[in-house]
Design an enzyme around this catalytic site. Structure first.
Site, short mmCIF file in Angstrom:
data_model
loop_
_atom_site.label_atom_id
_atom_site.label_comp_id
_atom_site.label_asym_id
_atom_site.label_seq_id
_atom_site.Cartn_x
_atom_site.Cartn_y
_atom_site.Cartn_z
N CYS A 1 39.93 42.67 43.70
CA CYS A 1 41.27 42.11 43.79
C CYS A 1 41.28 40.59 43.78
CB CYS A 1 42.01 42.60 45.03
SG CYS A 1 43.75 42.17 44.92
N CYS B 1 47.70 43.42 39.48
CA CYS B 1 47.60 42.66 40.71
C CYS B 1 49.01 42.38 41.20
CB CYS B 1 46.85 41.35 40.44
SG CYS B 1 46.70 40.34 41.91
#
Ligand code: UQ1
Length: 451
Positions: free
Chosen positions: A201, A383
């Site tokens: 991430c 994201c």
């Protein structure tokens, strides 16, 4: 802060893991027991997001008897890690984001609650940490990433010192400390770091910062229009050359950074913490840069578990060496990989797994049925980038950094604009659908419900 309980099995790892007994899964330790040997049609290494989604999608194909599929993981808990940024922003309790792993697993799976010592691809076998050997016809390798806390000098001790203003959301034990440090700060310098190199991430390091900024703004401690006269000043120090890897979103985030008076230190890679001084390495042998801080949010260095490379199934960088599209191993045709430990050249997220898992499962089943695999992964990842309380920029893209936006295709909405609807997807819908459907093998991300 909760007292740390150190898992002695970790002493065997070479990655320097020493933080959480449950958020990290140690696949590389060996202990002695009476060894035995069992065979399974499919062995899945890892019961994180990828391993658990793949296992349950395989079961839903209705082609297997109980215990045909085995899943290996040493963890007691399964964590919804995408939620840890929300914990860092004070929006969620970390306890609500985890489940006992055994409760998530279909009883038709044979569960080995153990680490992996080694994989022998020429022998079609996996040796567990407890010495037991499992033979497989097909192997799925999805152990996730290891976090190397020792990659930054002084980090381990600073994280464990409850009075320090150093935290990371990349760990179950410390993700709530991140919010405590934000609440505690009333003046001085806050630095948020992102390492050079691959992490899971890639947007999370700045999500924590954007929420903290908003928190201090609401508390009257930070004025984006007048940062120099604010009680708090904010720096984003990243080992990378830009705010984000995809140009479309990087441009917007750079605009936000400037607009909000955040200092950007690019190609600054945190290497050590000493008291209230953080030191950054620069490229090309340039002199290191030292900065004083009053709050430091750190993102540690990460890499694939060592047993992958040691077993001869890794690429140069140590990730399981699979084809970018078929997810099949480049050398061993009965080995597959998805998730963070795979070599897939995309951003490592749970959203990526929503697209990877169905491709892997279809191709693996085709190969087991004597057919050519025909499914191809396009690199989809996403994201949901929190830019303030109540707003998310929903970055979605595929290989080549090319945007692939679900709601643009569907409703003509340009997702570069942070929106409240995306915030509710991130904060409420994704955590819910994850445990309600994704871990059960019935969630296909942008494709909606599957199977
Ligand atoms: C997604 O499916 C998912 O899984 C639960 C996420 O959580 C980690 C996500 O962040 C994203 C972006 C998706 C993709 C799904 C849609 C509807 C865009």
């Amino acid at each position: 802060m909760r007292r740390q309980v150190i898992n002695p099995a970790w002493n065997a790892t070479l990655t320097g893991l020493r933080i959480s007994r449950c958020s990290q899964r140690n696949f590389a330790s060996v202990s002695s027991a009476t060894p035995s040997s069992r065979s399974h049609k499919i062995v899945v290494v890892g019961a994180g997001t990828a391993g658990i989604a793949v296992s349950h999608q395989l079961l839903r194909a209705n082609k297997f008897s109980p215990q045909d599929i085995a899943i290996i993981d040493p963890a007691a808990w399964h964590h919804y890690q995408p939620g840890w940024t929300l914990v860092g922003g004070g929006l969620k309790n970390k306890e609500d984001l985890r489940r006992k792993l055994v409760d998530l697993l279909d009883p038709r799976l044979k569960f080995y609650n153990s680490g992996v010592a080694t994989i022998a691809p020429e022998d079609n076998s996996v040796t567990l940490a407890d010495g037991n050997k499992l033979n497989y016809e097909q192997l799925v390798v999805a152990p996730g990433l290891s976090i190397n806390y020792d990659g930054i000098q002084g980090l381990h001790d600073a994280l464990h010192d409850p009075s320090s203003q150093v935290s990371t959301i990349y760990n179950y034990d410390t993700c709530d400390k991140a919010f405590l440090t934000v609440e505690r700060l009333n003046k001085g310098t806050a630095i948020f770091t992102q390492p050079a190199g691959v992490i899971k991430c890639a947007g999370a390091p700045q999500k924590v910062m954007w929420l903290a900024l908003d928190y201090w703004k609401r508390a009257g401690l930070y004025s984006p229009t007048n940062p120099s006269s604010s009680a708090i000043n904010i720096t984003f120090a990243t080992g990378l050359p830009a705010m984000f890897a995809v140009p479309k979103y990087a441009a917007k985030l750079e605009e936000l950074r400037k607009e909000r008076g955040v200092e950007g230190l690019f190609q600054h890679d945190l290497v050590s913490i000493d008291g209230n001084v953080a030191t950054f390495a620069r490229p090309n042998g340039d002199a290191k840069v030292a900065r004083k801080f009053d709050l430091l949010h750190v993102v540690p260095k990460m890499g694939a578990p060592k047993f992958i490379k040691d077993s001869g199934i890794g690429n140069e960088a140590g990730y399981v060496d699979v084809d970018d599209h078929s997810l099949r191993h480049k050398k061993y045709p009965n080995i597959w990989s998805a998730g963070d430990a795979s070599s897939l050249p995309t951003s490592k997220t749970a959203a990526a797994v929503t697209s990877e898992a169905p491709v892997l499962v279809r191709n693996l089943l085709q190969v087991m049925g004597g057919q050519q695999p025909d499914a191809a992964y396009d690199g989809y990842t996403s994201c949901p980038l929190l830019t303030e309380y109540g707003k998310v920029l929903l970055a979605e893209f595929k290989y080549g950094g090319e945007p692939k936006e679900t709601f643009d295709d569907w409703l003509g909405i340009d997702q570069v604009e942070p929106r409240r609807a995306f915030y509710h997807l991130k904060k409420d819908f994704f955590p819910w659908v994850y445990y309600a459907s994704m871990v059960k093998g019935t969630w296909g991300g942008p494709k909606g419900w599957i199977n």
